[in-house]
Design an enzyme around this catalytic site. Structure first.
Site, PDB file in Angstrom:
ATOM      1  N   ASP A 103      10.174   6.979  -0.659  1.00 41.15           N
ATOM      2  CA  ASP A 103       8.847   6.772  -0.093  1.00 41.15           C
ATOM      3  C   ASP A 103       8.842   5.496   0.756  1.00 41.15           C
ATOM      4  OD1 ASP A 103       8.048   8.979  -1.520  1.00 41.15           O
ATOM      5  OD2 ASP A 103       7.098   7.841  -3.126  1.00 41.15           O
ATOM      6  N   ALA A 112      -1.115   5.821   4.161  1.00 43.90           N
ATOM      7  CA  ALA A 112      -2.234   5.622   3.242  1.00 43.90           C
ATOM      8  C   ALA A 112      -2.547   4.156   2.973  1.00 43.90           C
ATOM      9  CB  ALA A 112      -1.934   6.310   1.902  1.00 43.90           C
ATOM     10  N   ARG A 149      -5.637   3.987  -7.804  1.00 43.96           N
ATOM     11  CA  ARG A 149      -5.213   3.479  -6.507  1.00 43.96           C
ATOM     12  C   ARG A 149      -5.396   4.515  -5.412  1.00 43.96           C
ATOM     13  NH1 ARG A 149      -0.658   3.768  -3.572  1.00 43.96           N
ATOM     14  NH2 ARG A 149       0.572   4.690  -5.244  1.00 43.96           N
ATOM     15  N   ARG A 157      10.257  12.612   6.499  1.00 48.54           N
ATOM     16  CA  ARG A 157       8.892  13.041   6.163  1.00 48.54           C
ATOM     17  C   ARG A 157       7.914  12.194   6.966  1.00 48.54           C
ATOM     18  NH1 ARG A 157       7.430  10.856   0.723  1.00 48.54           N
ATOM     19  NH2 ARG A 157       8.711  12.509  -0.172  1.00 48.54           N
TER      20      ARG A 157
END
Length: 279
Positions: A107, A163, A260, A158
């Site tokens: 990520d 966010a 979160r 990806r």
């Protein structure tokens, strides 16, 4: 026990529950990316423990017939303590993933972690000749240059909108601009990237555009969505022959994750509300 409102977004607390969830989704034609919840450790012990847990998860997946893989967060496996700690734990997981033929995603977190994440990913992806993927964020102004750098790196990319609430000096802030840039970067990936493309979006417009690009360039791609968000759309796309992957977090830190995600951005809160209400 995870309460119902959070269990829509979290695949249980244990690896066994997470693997059970993956099997259920596989039965519906959807593959699963498993992520052990945890991030921003400031002591080495927890980071090493989570890296150990990922190695074990890779081995567990390899012993099944599941269509599943794993995704790690840099700050979870040591980045906050130094690039070297992160690189060491990331390599351990990558070696296990390569040995057991389990795909490994990394990520992307806030903009201050981008350089270290890119450096480690590129080194390992070239060394292992694929089998690894990296998330990049369209809202960051640097991303076009990052994608050019990654254009010949084997593996998968990806593309997400992003966010994290980043400062205007490094990120596009208006939704319309982020959407515009996302489409531009998606087209660049289909046109230039030598690996496979993952479209990380719940936006029907972006998914439709990706399908058009896939046909135009005859390029492999997949759609990735979060567990608990537009799951009917995930199943529908899979039934139409589109490769769909669901990002499913699990673990004891579910409350922090749920809280979160809901408070990060207004869009996330709306996704949560819509998912709970089934709209």
């Amino acid at each position: 026990m995870i309460p119902p409102i959070a269990s829509k977004f979290v695949a249980g607390e244990s690896p066994a529950e997470a693997l059970d969830h993956a099997r259920q989704m596989n039965d519906e034609g959807v593959a699963v990316i498993l992520n052990l919840l945890g991030e921003h450790y400031h002591e080495r012990g927890p980071a090493d423990e989570d890296a150990d847990a990922y190695v074990q998860l890779v081995e567990d997946i390899a012993e099944t017939d599941l269509d599943a893989c794993v995704s790690v967060k840099p700050s979870q496996i040591g980045l906050d303590m130094g690039d070297d700690v992160f690189a060491e734990n990331y390599r351990r997981i990558a070696e296990a993933a390569d040995e057991h033929d389990v795909f490994l995603w990394c990520d992307m977190e806030d903009h201050e972690t981008t350089d270290a994440t890119l450096d480690s990913f590129e080194e390992l992806a070239r060394e292992f000749e694929g089998g690894m993927g990296l998330c990049v964020q369209a809202n960051l102004k640097r991303t076009p240059d990052d994608l050019e750098r990654l254009s010949d790196v084997p593996g998968k990319i990806r593309l997400v909108k992003g966010a994290y609430d980043e400062p205007a000096s490094v990120a596009h802030k208006k939704k319309a601009k982020v959407d515009e840039v996302y489409k531009e970067l998606l087209a660049y990936l289909f046109r230039e990237y030598t690996g496979s493309i993952a479209v990380g979006s719940h936006d029907p417009e972006m998914i439709s555009y990706a399908r058009e690009l896939g046909q135009e360039y005859d390029t492999d791609y997949e759609i990735q969505m979060l567990m608990g968000v537009r799951e009917d759309a995930q199943r529908d796309l899979a039934s139409e022959g589109v490769e769909v992957w669901q990002y499913a977090p699990y673990g004891g830190k579910w409350f922090q994750y749920f809280y979160r995600r809901v408070r990060e951005r207004k869009e996330n809160a709306l996704f949560a509300i819509r998912a709970v209400l089934g709209i």
